[in-house]
Design an enzyme around this catalytic site. Structure first.
Site, PDB file in Angstrom:
ATOM      1  N   THR A 153      98.409 -16.203 -27.256  1.00  0.00           N
ATOM      2  CA  THR A 153      98.974 -17.305 -28.039  1.00  0.00           C
ATOM      3  C   THR A 153     100.076 -17.982 -27.226  1.00  0.00           C
ATOM      4  O   THR A 153     100.412 -17.543 -26.126  1.00  0.00           O
ATOM      5  CB  THR A 153      99.545 -16.785 -29.367  1.00  0.00           C
ATOM      6  OG1 THR A 153     100.487 -15.730 -29.085  1.00  0.00           O
ATOM      7  CG2 THR A 153      98.444 -16.239 -30.254  1.00  0.00           C
ATOM      8  N   TYR A 154     100.657 -19.047 -27.783  1.00  0.00           N
ATOM      9  CA  TYR A 154     101.665 -19.838 -27.068  1.00  0.00           C
ATOM     10  C   TYR A 154     102.827 -18.946 -26.642  1.00  0.00           C
ATOM     11  O   TYR A 154     103.346 -18.158 -27.443  1.00  0.00           O
ATOM     12  CB  TYR A 154     102.168 -20.962 -27.959  1.00  0.00           C
ATOM     13  CG  TYR A 154     102.991 -21.990 -27.228  1.00  0.00           C
ATOM     14  CD1 TYR A 154     102.473 -22.675 -26.134  1.00  0.00           C
ATOM     15  CD2 TYR A 154     104.282 -22.279 -27.628  1.00  0.00           C
ATOM     16  CE1 TYR A 154     103.218 -23.626 -25.455  1.00  0.00           C
ATOM     17  CE2 TYR A 154     105.044 -23.237 -26.966  1.00  0.00           C
ATOM     18  CZ  TYR A 154     104.505 -23.899 -25.872  1.00  0.00           C
ATOM     19  OH  TYR A 154     105.253 -24.832 -25.205  1.00  0.00           O
ATOM     20  N   MET A 155     103.219 -19.062 -25.357  1.00  0.00           N
ATOM     21  CA  MET A 155     104.160 -18.092 -24.783  1.00  0.00           C
ATOM     22  C   MET A 155     105.616 -18.543 -24.829  1.00  0.00           C
ATOM     23  O   MET A 155     106.494 -17.838 -24.331  1.00  0.00           O
ATOM     24  CB  MET A 155     103.761 -17.746 -23.344  1.00  0.00           C
ATOM     25  CG  MET A 155     103.803 -18.899 -22.383  1.00  0.00           C
ATOM     26  SD  MET A 155     102.401 -19.986 -22.611  1.00  0.00           S
ATOM     27  CE  MET A 155     102.931 -21.380 -21.672  1.00  0.00           C
ATOM     28  N   ARG A 156     105.896 -19.712 -25.430  1.00  0.00           N
ATOM     29  CA  ARG A 156     107.302 -20.148 -25.567  1.00  0.00           C
ATOM     30  C   ARG A 156     107.656 -20.120 -27.049  1.00  0.00           C
ATOM     31  O   ARG A 156     107.438 -21.069 -27.782  1.00  0.00           O
ATOM     32  CB  ARG A 156     107.484 -21.552 -24.980  1.00  0.00           C
ATOM     33  CG  ARG A 156     107.312 -21.577 -23.473  1.00  0.00           C
ATOM     34  CD  ARG A 156     107.549 -22.967 -22.895  1.00  0.00           C
ATOM     35  NE  ARG A 156     107.421 -22.940 -21.438  1.00  0.00           N
ATOM     36  CZ  ARG A 156     106.286 -23.139 -20.780  1.00  0.00           C
ATOM     37  NH1 ARG A 156     105.172 -23.371 -21.462  1.00  0.00           N
ATOM     38  NH2 ARG A 156     106.249 -23.100 -19.466  1.00  0.00           N
ATOM     39  N   HIS A 172     105.793 -21.100 -34.040  1.00  0.00           N
ATOM     40  CA  HIS A 172     104.714 -20.380 -33.359  1.00  0.00           C
ATOM     41  C   HIS A 172     104.747 -18.907 -33.733  1.00  0.00           C
ATOM     42  O   HIS A 172     105.765 -18.375 -34.179  1.00  0.00           O
ATOM     43  CB  HIS A 172     104.856 -20.524 -31.843  1.00  0.00           C
ATOM     44  CG  HIS A 172     104.832 -21.940 -31.360  1.00  0.00           C
ATOM     45  ND1 HIS A 172     103.687 -22.690 -31.317  1.00  0.00           N
ATOM     46  CD2 HIS A 172     105.834 -22.739 -30.916  1.00  0.00           C
ATOM     47  CE1 HIS A 172     103.969 -23.899 -30.865  1.00  0.00           C
ATOM     48  NE2 HIS A 172     105.267 -23.957 -30.612  1.00  0.00           N
TER      49      HIS A 172
END
Length: 609
Positions: free
Chosen positions: A121-124, A169
């Site tokens: 999934t989105y890493m930020r 997120h």
């Protein structure tokens, strides 16, 4: 922190330890109390030695023994800062590298018949939230791979620690927990596989049952001296079966089951050891990210940029994986804090982050916030224009003079450090090191001509020894190493052709060891690692591996540090530091030559330890 370290005064203290052997087990008990005085780092040498004489060969009385259950619950899946911290301590990845590899996993990797698929999934993100669908899926995976006894009755839910965390997120997790690291081995690069494994292990472990253990505490006394021994036995490994930040070699002292209250036990030996208090540790990438997160500075997307910027601009250098402030960094900091103290501070930065969050959520008007900032900034800017002196316009003059125009040389700074530059710049652009102009090496004329431009060749002496160079420099940069007699040293033939220009590849050396380089350099800059069959055979260390019995061999890490490694690698990845003179037991190191214990204070306090 640099100022704290410099102002730190080292103080001596002593520890007294009793070493026992009972029931075939060895264990230790530390002196924790002497009379009414608690012993920490306040025991002096005279008191310690007097106690050793007092106890001598006497037995110690076991007055208390207690056994308590201990539960170690799993910790949340990764957010960005935790991912960067763990990748630093466990994989030795920089924050920049971690984000780069994570971006590759997020964007998509060719995975056989599945085609290009995003693996994480989105890493930020600063969230630890996980979707209901992902929770259900990972519980099935845990049941299939490890058994139902590892699946909790209800999914584990973690509260958000950061007050200003944004929940847009999810946590950093695998997009499909069924894609195990092993199933992706053939599709990922080594770095991608290592980072994906770390993310997968952490996510799966976060939804497993706690580790349980029994902690035994034994209290021994002799007179008014109170010694405490503590041991732990794991009764169920739980989530640590998959992810244990303490490492696979985590060892807990185990106390013998035969210890009985009221019995007397004579130590095998009792000793006093000298120690010194240590200054606060310098920041590593992991601890710096942790500090930024703790202070509310920056966002998950900016941590890696902050760390790269302070190095790129020469404000800090990294030595032994620790940051050290440079003189340039200290000068810039002092000047900015002196003139912009209202905003160059942690409270202002963290407060501004909160205000920006409030603007985003509609709680605060952006015009008012910017207006308040502008008032403070304009006052500080006016003070800076009057008081801040530019080192470029008014440099510090040294006692050395320019060897070209006779003007004083000024002390200047760049990201590589301090140097001297002519104060008449730009009329004179002469520069030199802080010790003055470098002595010119002796030039020896030869009868050889350059095979590239036909100009005469001369022999010079550089930092790496004698070499022959073209007199047409800098237009022609042809050089070659020579021996003492002035003969060109030709690299031995390798029989390997460059796959870019078909010229022969030659063996060259660097600080990280030998490698293959194209002989047509600089026209062709192709370079490759040295094949295994061309590497010199490893030297036998003369000791067997303490894990598999295979011989240990001497190697050198990528940082030039010698270490011992098992010749059975990669089946056995045991590695040790080279014992110092007089030592018998080498210290455990990671397979790339780094010491296992050198990151003990890097590990973030997120419950894993």
């Amino acid at each position: 922190r640099e100022k704290e370290i410099r102002a730190f005064i080292k103080e001596e203290y002593w520890r007294v330890t009793a070493h026992f052997e009972e029931g075939g087990k060895t264990f230790q008990a530390e002196l924790r109390k002497l009379g009414e005085k608690r012993i920490d780092k306040n025991l002096d040498e005279l008191t310690a030695k007097a106690l050793l004489v007092q106890i001598g060969a006497s037995a110690l009385d076991l007055v208390e023994i207690e056994e308590k259950p201990k539960t170690r619950p799993p910790t949340p899946p990764f957010n960005t800062s935790q991912l960067q911290q763990k990748a630093s301590t466990m994989l030795r990845f920089s924050a920049k590298k971690t984000m780069m590899v994570a971006q590759q996993l997020y964007e998509g990797v060719e995975a056989g018949s599945e085609g290009s698929v995003g693996l994480i999934t989105y890493m930020r993100t600063d969230s630890t939230r996980v979707s209901a669908e992902a929770l259900q899926q990972v519980r099935v995976v845990i049941d299939q791979l490890y058994g139902s006894e590892y699946v909790p009755d209800q999914p584990n839910v973690f509260r958000v620690k950061a007050a200003n965390a944004q929940e847009a997120h999810e946590a950093v997790r695998p997009t499909d927990a069924a894609r195990t690291p092993k199933s992706l081995e053939s599709y990922l690069t080594p770095d991608q596989l290592r980072l994906y494994t770390l993310i997968w292990n952490k996510f799966v472990a976060s939804q497993m049952k706690p580790e349980t253990s029994k902690v035994t505490t034994a209290v021994f006394i002799h007179g008014d001296a109170r010694f405490i021994a503590q041991g732990e036995v794991i009764t169920f490994d739980g989530h640590t079966r998959v992810f244990d930040a303490g490492g696979p070699d985590r060892e807990d002292q185990v106390l013998p089951t035969t210890l009985a209250r009221g019995a007397h036990y004579t130590p095998k030996r009792i000793d006093g050891t000298q120690h010194f208090t240590q200054p606060p540790p310098r920041f590593s990438e992991a601890t710096l990210v942790k500090e930024l997160e703790k202070k509310g500075i920056g966002r998950p997307s900016t941590y890696a940029t902050i760390i790269s910027t302070i190095q790129d601009r020469g404000y800090a250098t990294v030595e032994a994986r620790r940051f050290t402030a440079t003189e340039l960094g200290e000068i810039v900091t002092d000047k900015l804090v002196g003139s912009f103290a209202d905003m160059i501070n942690v409270d202002f930065t963290a407060g501004m982050e909160t205000k920006l969050d409030d603007i985003e959520s509609g709680k605060q008007n952006w015009r008012e916030t910017v207006g308040e900032f502008n008032k403070v900034f304009m006052v500080d800017l006016g003070r800076a224009e009057k008081e801040m002196k530019s080192l470029k316009d008014a440099p510090i003059l040294s006692d050395k003079t320019c060897d070209k125009c006779g003007s004083p040389m000024a002390v200047l700074f760049n990201k590589r450090g301090k140097f001297l530059g002519c104060s008449k710049y730009p009329e004179c652009k002469n520069v030199m090191g802080m010790d003055g102009p470098r002595e010119k090496s002796e030039v020896v004329e030869t009868d050889k001509v350059c095979d590239k431009c036909s100009k005469p060749m001369v022999i010079r002496t550089g930092s790496r020894g004698r070499f022959i160079a073209c007199t047409g420099y800098p237009k022609c940069k042809n050089t070659a190493s020579v021996d003492e007699a002035g003969n060109v040293i030709k690299p031995p033939p390798t029989g390997v052709q460059c796959d870019k220009c078909n010229a022969e590849m030659v063996i060259k050396n660097s600080r990280r060891g030998p490698f293959l380089a194209c002989s047509a350099y600089p026209k062709c800059r192709n370079a490759k690692p040295l094949p295994g069959e061309m590497k010199a055979p490893a030297e036998d260390a003369g000791v067997p591996c303490d894990k598999c019995g295979e011989p240990m061999v001497k190697k050198t890490s990528r940082w030039g540090k010698p270490f011992l490694a098992c010749s059975g690698y990669p089946k056995c990845k045991n590695a040790k530091s080279v014992p110092k003179e007089g030592e018998n037991k080498p210290e455990a190191v990671t397979p790339d030559g780094g010491t296992d214990g050198d990151d003990s204070d890097d590990s973030p306090s997120d419950g894993d330890e």
